[in-house]
Design a protein around this motif. Structure first.
Motif, PDB file in Angstrom:
ATOM      1  N   CYS A  21      -3.420   5.493   5.685  1.00 51.76           N
ATOM      2  CA  CYS A  21      -4.552   6.356   6.028  1.00 51.76           C
ATOM      3  C   CYS A  21      -4.649   6.382   7.559  1.00 51.76           C
ATOM      4  O   CYS A  21      -4.338   5.375   8.214  1.00 51.76           O
ATOM      5  CB  CYS A  21      -5.842   5.798   5.434  1.00 51.76           C
ATOM      6  SG  CYS A  21      -5.758   5.562   3.648  1.00 51.76           S
ATOM      7  N   ASN A  31      -8.508   1.265  -5.721  1.00 51.96           N
ATOM      8  CA  ASN A  31      -8.531   2.606  -5.126  1.00 51.96           C
ATOM      9  C   ASN A  31      -8.670   3.671  -6.207  1.00 51.96           C
ATOM     10  O   ASN A  31      -8.213   3.468  -7.327  1.00 51.96           O
ATOM     11  CB  ASN A  31      -7.229   2.851  -4.356  1.00 51.96           C
ATOM     12  CG  ASN A  31      -7.436   2.621  -2.876  1.00 51.96           C
ATOM     13  OD1 ASN A  31      -8.546   2.786  -2.376  1.00 51.96           O
ATOM     14  ND2 ASN A  31      -6.391   2.240  -2.190  1.00 51.96           N
ATOM     15  N   CYS A  63      -6.447   3.448   9.376  1.00 47.91           N
ATOM     16  CA  CYS A  63      -6.208   2.090   8.889  1.00 47.91           C
ATOM     17  C   CYS A  63      -5.491   1.203   9.898  1.00 47.91           C
ATOM     18  O   CYS A  63      -4.407   1.548  10.368  1.00 47.91           O
ATOM     19  CB  CYS A  63      -5.380   2.159   7.608  1.00 47.91           C
ATOM     20  SG  CYS A  63      -4.994   0.533   6.959  1.00 47.91           S
ATOM     21  N   CYS A  69       0.843  -1.196   0.000  1.00 46.61           N
ATOM     22  CA  CYS A  69       0.000   0.000   0.000  1.00 46.61           C
ATOM     23  C   CYS A  69       0.881   1.249   0.000  1.00 46.61           C
ATOM     24  O   CYS A  69       2.073   1.170  -0.254  1.00 46.61           O
ATOM     25  CB  CYS A  69      -0.947  -0.031   1.196  1.00 46.61           C
ATOM     26  SG  CYS A  69      -2.390   0.980   0.855  1.00 46.61           S
TER      27      CYS A  69
HETATM   28  S1  SF4 Z   1      -7.116   2.124   4.365  1.00 45.56           S
HETATM   29 FE1  SF4 Z   1      -5.526   3.306   3.297  1.00 45.56          FE
HETATM   30  S2  SF4 Z   1      -3.559   2.550   4.113  1.00 45.56           S
HETATM   31 FE2  SF4 Z   1      -5.146   1.081   4.710  1.00 45.56          FE
HETATM   32  S3  SF4 Z   1      -5.078  -0.522   3.155  1.00 45.56           S
HETATM   33 FE3  SF4 Z   1      -6.656   0.982   2.511  1.00 45.56          FE
HETATM   34  S4  SF4 Z   1      -5.597   2.487   1.223  1.00 45.56           S
HETATM   35 FE4  SF4 Z   1      -4.021   1.290   2.327  1.00 45.56          FE
END
Ligand code: SF4
Length: 380
Positions: A17, A102, A20, A12
């Motif tokens: 984030c 994403n 997360c 990632c």
């Molecule tokens: S929430 Fe953000 S940091 Fe966590 S896996 Fe998803 S994109 Fe990656």
């Protein structure tokens, strides 16, 4: 038997984030990114092949590729992974194959390439359309907009699904409902709407709002979400999941329904032949993926707890007879009394369906699931 296969792509963004707590590895840690990914995919395929002999009697009916951010990888990697699965496992012709994507890595071209590789269901991690809310949760992928959603939902021959987060401070209920209405007008087949949680040890956890009305704010927003989605034709089938008819996630249903799935990749979990396993993190996994798989030894009580935690998330709940037969937990008067008490409190509902006793959360119970589980677990 028809289990699902879960593939974990742990890579990632360099900075996670703020909310997360998933296991992920920052891509920038490695100088030679392509070589590193090649190596990961080779290891993953060797693991897939190694375990295939254990599943000769099985037919796979779902594959789910999650992360991390699977859409960081070029499409040819998924051709390799899916060809390996198809070569070594029996799969049903109408298999559901899902990939999480994403907004940063999304493009029509990319989705089309993946569709040619056999992936037929895509989950776009929109999370929010509100700039302030996006900033508040420290979301690293870019903010999606309505043009992206419109384009994504019109790609032919795919099942377009959208993930959003409800209950973010700084976003008013009316602005959230406006965003949701925008999404609904493009009719994605499936919408997952999660309430924002403040997980321990995440940067977001120190930002828990102390305003008294916060829980009430989140609940109100979620109630409006349920009303809007169900009145727009979506079936509310799991606490956070809504689908147009026949577009429920076959793969995720396996988790809630206590069905089997085989996990491959660093950090992946598996549940088959009544046993649970988890794979270690990236370095150990790359060193030896077979040794990295460890069995999670559970007591009958652990299994009963897991069953309740998953099944009570389903709007249809579960049959008591199945609870006893699948978990081997012996019936007890204490457990029955707790169920009766929760029914009296209006948190659980008991139905008799064709002579079988079914238990499920009431509307009120859905918002009190943690307390219900606490009461039930304490009585096991
Ligand atoms: S929430 Fe953000 S940091 Fe966590 S896996 Fe998803 S994109 Fe990656």
């Amino acid at each position: 038997m028809k289990p699902g296969i879960y593939i974990h792509i742990p890579f990632c963004y360099k900075e996670k984030c703020d909310y997360c707590d998933f296991y992920s590895v920052p891509v920038d840690n490695h100088n030679n990114w392509n070589m590193h990914i090649d190596n990961y995919i080779k290891t993953l395929c060797s693991e897939i092949i190694y375990y295939s002999t254990e599943f000769l009697d099985y037919e796979i009916d779902s594959i789910y590729i999650g992360g991390g951010t699977p859409s960081l990888l070029e499409s040819h990697y998924y051709v390799t992974i899916l060809e390996t699965i198809k070569k070594y496992y029996a799969i049903v012709p109408e298999i559901e194959i899902t990939l999480e994507c994403n907004p940063d890595n999304y493009s029509v071209q990319y989705i089309k390439e993946l569709r040619s590789a056999g992936i037929n269901r895509f989950v776009l991690g929109v999370q929010t359309l509100d700039k302030k809310a996006h900033h508040y949760i420290g979301r690293k992928p870019k903010l999606a907009d309505k043009e992206m959603i419109e384009e994504f939902c019109s790609i032919p021959d795919i099942i377009a699904c959208i993930d959003i987060i409800a209950g973010i401070p700084l976003q008013s209920i009316s602005s959230f409902i406006h965003s949701l209405t925008t999404i609904i007008q493009y009719k994605p087949k499936h919408i997952s709407a999660y309430i924002l949680t403040f997980e321990k040890n995440t940067p977001l956890s120190v930002r828990i709002p102390h305003w008294e009305r916060f829980a009430n704010f989140q609940r109100k927003m979620f109630e409006k979400t349920i009303r809007l989605l169900t009145s727009s034709g979506y079936r509310h089938y799991e606490i956070s999941n809504f689908a147009l008819p026949n577009f429920e996630s076959r793969h995720n249903y396996k988790y809630w329904n206590f069905d089997e799935y085989i996990g491959f990749g660093a950090g992946a979990h598996s549940f088959y032949k009544n046993r649970r396993f988890f794979n270690s993190t990236l370095n150990d996994y790359l060193h030896n993926p077979i040794e990295s798989r460890t069995e999670d030894i559970r007591t009958i009580k652990d299994i009963a707890i897991e069953y309740l935690m998953n099944k009570l998330r389903l709007i249809d709940g579960f049959y008591l007879q199945e609870f006893y037969s699948k978990t081997n937990y012996p019936p007890s008067s204490r457990f029955d009394e707790t169920i009766d008490l929760l029914i009296t409190k209006g948190l659980l509902q008991h139905d008799n369906i064709a002579g079988k006793e079914r238990l499920r959360c009431t509307h009120e119970g859905m918002f009190m699931l943690d307390s219900i589980l606490f009461e039930l677990m304490s009585s096991l």
